[in-house]
Design a protein around this motif. Structure first.
Motif, short mmCIF file in Angstrom:
data_model
loop_
_atom_site.label_atom_id
_atom_site.label_comp_id
_atom_site.label_asym_id
_atom_site.label_seq_id
_atom_site.Cartn_x
_atom_site.Cartn_y
_atom_site.Cartn_z
N ILE A 117 0.85 -1.19 0.00
CA ILE A 117 0.00 0.00 0.00
C ILE A 117 0.89 1.24 0.00
O ILE A 117 1.79 1.37 0.83
CB ILE A 117 -0.93 0.00 1.23
CG1 ILE A 117 -1.91 -1.18 1.15
CG2 ILE A 117 -1.69 1.32 1.34
CD1 ILE A 117 -2.74 -1.37 2.40
N LYS A 118 0.62 2.11 -0.94
CA LYS A 118 1.36 3.37 -1.04
C LYS A 118 0.41 4.50 -0.68
O LYS A 118 -0.41 4.93 -1.49
CB LYS A 118 1.91 3.56 -2.45
CG LYS A 118 2.82 4.77 -2.61
CD LYS A 118 3.41 4.82 -4.01
CE LYS A 118 4.35 6.02 -4.18
NZ LYS A 118 4.96 6.07 -5.53
N ILE A 124 5.52 11.49 -0.33
CA ILE A 124 5.66 10.04 -0.42
C ILE A 124 6.70 9.62 -1.47
O ILE A 124 7.29 8.54 -1.39
CB ILE A 124 4.29 9.37 -0.72
CG1 ILE A 124 4.35 7.84 -0.49
CG2 ILE A 124 3.84 9.69 -2.13
CD1 ILE A 124 4.53 7.44 0.92
N ASN A 125 6.97 10.49 -2.45
CA ASN A 125 7.91 10.15 -3.51
C ASN A 125 9.30 10.74 -3.29
O ASN A 125 10.15 10.69 -4.20
CB ASN A 125 7.36 10.62 -4.87
CG ASN A 125 6.11 9.86 -5.26
OD1 ASN A 125 6.04 8.64 -5.13
ND2 ASN A 125 5.10 10.58 -5.73
N LEU A 126 9.55 11.28 -2.11
CA LEU A 126 10.87 11.83 -1.81
C LEU A 126 11.93 10.73 -1.81
O LEU A 126 11.66 9.56 -1.50
CB LEU A 126 10.87 12.52 -0.45
CG LEU A 126 10.21 13.91 -0.35
CD1 LEU A 126 10.12 14.33 1.12
CD2 LEU A 126 10.98 14.93 -1.16
N GLN A 127 13.16 11.11 -2.13
CA GLN A 127 14.27 10.19 -2.01
C GLN A 127 14.43 9.81 -0.54
O GLN A 127 14.37 10.67 0.34
CB GLN A 127 15.55 10.86 -2.52
CG GLN A 127 16.78 9.97 -2.48
CD GLN A 127 18.03 10.72 -2.90
OE1 GLN A 127 17.95 11.82 -3.44
NE2 GLN A 127 19.18 10.14 -2.66
N GLY A 128 14.65 8.54 -0.29
CA GLY A 128 14.78 8.07 1.09
C GLY A 128 13.55 7.38 1.62
O GLY A 128 13.56 6.87 2.75
N VAL A 129 12.47 7.35 0.83
CA VAL A 129 11.27 6.60 1.21
C VAL A 129 11.33 5.24 0.52
O VAL A 129 11.46 5.17 -0.71
CB VAL A 129 9.98 7.35 0.81
CG1 VAL A 129 8.75 6.52 1.17
CG2 VAL A 129 9.93 8.71 1.49
N HIS A 130 11.25 4.18 1.30
CA HIS A 130 11.47 2.83 0.77
C HIS A 130 10.31 1.89 1.11
O HIS A 130 9.57 2.11 2.06
CB HIS A 130 12.76 2.24 1.36
CG HIS A 130 13.99 3.01 1.03
ND1 HIS A 130 14.75 2.78 -0.10
CD2 HIS A 130 14.59 4.05 1.69
CE1 HIS A 130 15.76 3.61 -0.12
NE2 HIS A 130 15.70 4.40 0.95
N TYR A 131 10.23 0.83 0.31
CA TYR A 131 9.33 -0.30 0.56
C TYR A 131 10.19 -1.56 0.58
O TYR A 131 11.29 -1.58 0.02
CB TYR A 131 8.26 -0.41 -0.53
CG TYR A 131 7.39 0.82 -0.65
CD1 TYR A 131 6.16 0.89 0.00
CD2 TYR A 131 7.80 1.92 -1.41
CE1 TYR A 131 5.37 2.03 -0.10
CE2 TYR A 131 7.01 3.05 -1.51
CZ TYR A 131 5.80 3.10 -0.85
OH TYR A 131 5.02 4.22 -0.94
N VAL A 214 0.62 9.04 10.41
CA VAL A 214 1.54 9.85 9.61
C VAL A 214 0.72 10.69 8.63
O VAL A 214 -0.11 10.16 7.89
CB VAL A 214 2.55 8.97 8.85
CG1 VAL A 214 3.41 9.82 7.92
CG2 VAL A 214 3.41 8.19 9.83
N VAL A 215 0.95 12.00 8.62
CA VAL A 215 0.18 12.89 7.76
C VAL A 215 1.00 13.44 6.60
O VAL A 215 0.45 13.84 5.57
CB VAL A 215 -0.44 14.06 8.56
CG1 VAL A 215 -1.46 13.52 9.55
CG2 VAL A 215 0.63 14.87 9.28
N SER A 216 2.34 13.47 6.74
CA SER A 216 3.18 13.92 5.63
C SER A 216 4.62 13.51 5.86
O SER A 216 5.03 13.18 6.98
CB SER A 216 3.09 15.44 5.45
OG SER A 216 3.63 16.11 6.58
N ILE A 217 5.39 13.52 4.77
CA ILE A 217 6.83 13.28 4.81
C ILE A 217 7.50 14.55 4.32
O ILE A 217 7.15 15.10 3.27
CB ILE A 217 7.22 12.06 3.95
CG1 ILE A 217 6.45 10.82 4.43
CG2 ILE A 217 8.71 11.82 4.00
CD1 ILE A 217 6.62 9.61 3.54
N ILE A 218 8.46 15.03 5.09
CA ILE A 218 9.01 16.36 4.85
C ILE A 218 10.45 16.27 4.35
O ILE A 218 11.23 15.44 4.82
CB ILE A 218 8.95 17.20 6.15
CG1 ILE A 218 7.49 17.34 6.62
CG2 ILE A 218 9.57 18.58 5.95
CD1 ILE A 218 7.35 17.91 8.01
#
Length: 542
Positions: A117-118, A124-131, A214-218
């Motif tokens: 689930i994404k 969410i598409n920032l560098q450093g976000v992994h699955y 989680v509401v956002s990735i900064i």
């Protein structure tokens, strides 16, 4: 016969290989959108942490070797797009060349698995976000950990994979936080068990934040922190592990029925409502053996059994997959946790007259080197004494205990069956009364009202009513009356016969012996703290 299998991980490869063993004349083809087949998805967190050293170990079989070994044709980098049930064809596209192809079939097996689930989050598409879903995901993440200065990580999601990732990040000296929107992690356990497991994670250095969304990735181009509905947390990497969803779109688009959870609806033969189309693995529904309701079991163990069932069915042999109990296990640092059957809350929803107990036990003879503390939560129906579920956690033989309960439930066992099982005993392996036999004894004592057992939560809600009595071998609790079991021969100084008394010891056994003796001497309102201080460390802090 032309048999087409869509998907090449556990369920797809098992089905295909078994089909060729059933009949070498079958023309069996696997098409898969990945470049790998038959990889060890459950082992990915351990590759990230370096427990599994070589990435080659993650690949159970390469397409080329699988073809040689089984005779199945494997076509990789090919995504199935559309099923034409009337013509019995599948349109597919090569994901590298964009060339479209069409495959015909007499029998079709959908083994399309599940996708992570994404969430639709800012950043969410920032560098450093992994699955961590494929070998490529794990290989990429490990390279980053080894080659970059990663000091802080946030794992979003406290399921089994999320916790395994958190454990392996911690082992790499990365400060790790787990964030989950649910109250209790890991899922599938009752609140009292989850509380213990969460405390264990925190004690070992993993921050656990539950009931937090989680509401956002900064970050600018690269993640720098995450924001929840309660706080901001610094992070060099973020691992998204909020769950998976069945990849069932291709079945839905051609009119095949889905369950409410979006898995493909099948019968006990794993056959859809089209008699020539089957579904197996993470995309398919199964039955819960206890409730007979539709369930989802995205596990490699289930996938292999389902694949075998389908292959035998297509070959004209009577075969049924009876279903699952939700049996699962996870390693959390130096302990393990496992569950099977219904949780206590689920059993109540299904109308059972539920009784349960948590018992701390030695997993083998206490005097044998390496013995460990084990907790067994046993759940049963009070009236019929039918076993409904269990949750086992701690050190030692967690897997043996949970597998035995799963077997008992599968064959409709009752608590007295656990008492009577002739299980292997020697000091290096078990206790003379098996842990499960002991847990069954305690639960039956509770059902027969031979002992009154109180949970810590129940005590906290009414603590002003109780007199706490410390019945450990030596005085352990501050501000509590200490009573030496061996010296009870009548009325105890400081306790009246009608006082509301809570007996507390390390594991509950000594409290039970004290209970029995005090009842004999006329005390009327006595209870034993469930799990003792081993389960309820907070008791020693009151």
């Amino acid at each position: 016969m032309d048999i087409l299998v869509i998907g090449g991980v556990a369920a797809g490869t098992k089905t295909a290989a078994k089909l060729k063993r059933e009949n070498r004349d079958y023309n069996v083809t696997i098409i898969t959108k990945g470049k790998d087949i038959s990889y060890a998805g459950c082992g990915l967190p351990y590759y990230v942490g370096g427990v599994i050293e070589n990435k080659e170990s993650l690949i159970v079989n390469t397409p080329k070797n699988f073809e040689k070994l089984t005779g199945v044709k494997v076509i990789t980098d090919t995504e199935a797009l559309k099923i034409n049930r009337e013509l019995k064809t599948v349109k597919a596209i090569n994901t590298i060349t964009n060339e479209e192809n069409e495959f015909s079939y007499n029998k079709l097996v959908i083994a399309t698995g599940a996708d992570p689930i994404k969430p639709n989050l800012e950043g969410i598409n920032l560098q450093g976000v992994h699955y961590v879903r494929t070998p490529e995901d794990a290989i990429n993440l490990r390279e980053i950990i080894e080659n970059e200065d990663i000091k802080r990580a946030v794992v979003v999601g406290g399921g089994f994979i999320g916790l395994e990732i958190a454990e392996n990040l911690l082992e790499n000296n990365i400060k790790t936080t787990v964030v989950d929107a649910c109250e209790n992690i890991p899922p599938g356990f009752d609140k009292d068990v989850s509380r213990y497991l969460q405390d264990k994670l925190i004690d070992e250095g993993i921050m656990v934040l539950t009931n937090e969304k989680v509401v956002s990735i900064i970050g600018d181009e690269k993640v720098s922190k995450i924001k929840t509905d309660k706080r901001a947390i610094k992070a060099d990497i973020v691992i998204m592990s909020v769950g998976i969803r069945p990849n069932s779109r291709i079945a839905y688009d051609c009119g095949i029925s889905l369950e409410n959870n979006k898995t493909i609806s099948v019968n006990y033969k794993m056959q859809t409502d089209d008699e020539d189309i089957f579904a197996v693995g993470d995309c398919a529904s199964v039955k819960n053996i206890l409730t007979n309701n539709s369930a989802w079991s995205p596990m490699g163990s289930s996938a292999n059994k389902e694949g075998r069932c389908v292959a035998r069915t297509i070959a004209g042999k009577e075969s049924k997959f009876k279903g699952v109990l939700g049996t699962s296990i996870v390693k959390i640092l130096d302990i393990s946790a496992a569950r099977t059957g219904l949780t206590e809350e689920e059993a109540k929803v299904y109308g059972y007259n539920v009784e349960s107990v948590i018992v701390p036990l030695d997993d083998k003879a206490h005097y044998y080197p390496g013995s460990g503390l084990l907790f067994i939560k046993l759940i049963a129906d009070r009236k019929s004494e039918k076993i409904l579920g269990a949750q086992v956690f701690g050190k030692g033989s967690v897997d043996k205990q949970i597998d035995t309960v799963a077997t008992a439930i599968h064959f409709e066992g009752k608590l007295n069956d656990l008492q009577d099982l002739d299980l292997a005993y020697a000091p290096p392996f078990s206790t003379a009364i098996s842990p499960l036999g002991h847990a069954a004894n305690v639960l039956l004592n509770k059902i027969y009202e031979d002992v009154e057992i109180v949970r810590f939560e129940e005590f906290i809600n009414n603590q002003d009513e109780y007199k706490i009595v410390d019945v450990n071998k030596v005085a352990t609790l501050e501000d509590a009356l200490f009573v030496d079991l061996s010296k009870i021969n009548g009325k105890i100084e400081g306790l009246e016969y009608d006082d509301k008394i809570l007996l507390v010891c390390q594991r509950g056994k000594r409290a039970y012996l004290t209970y029995n003796r005090m009842k004999h001497y006329g005390y009327t309102d006595i209870s034993v703290l469930e799990g003792g201080l081993s389960l309820n460390k907070e008791m020693g802090e009151l």
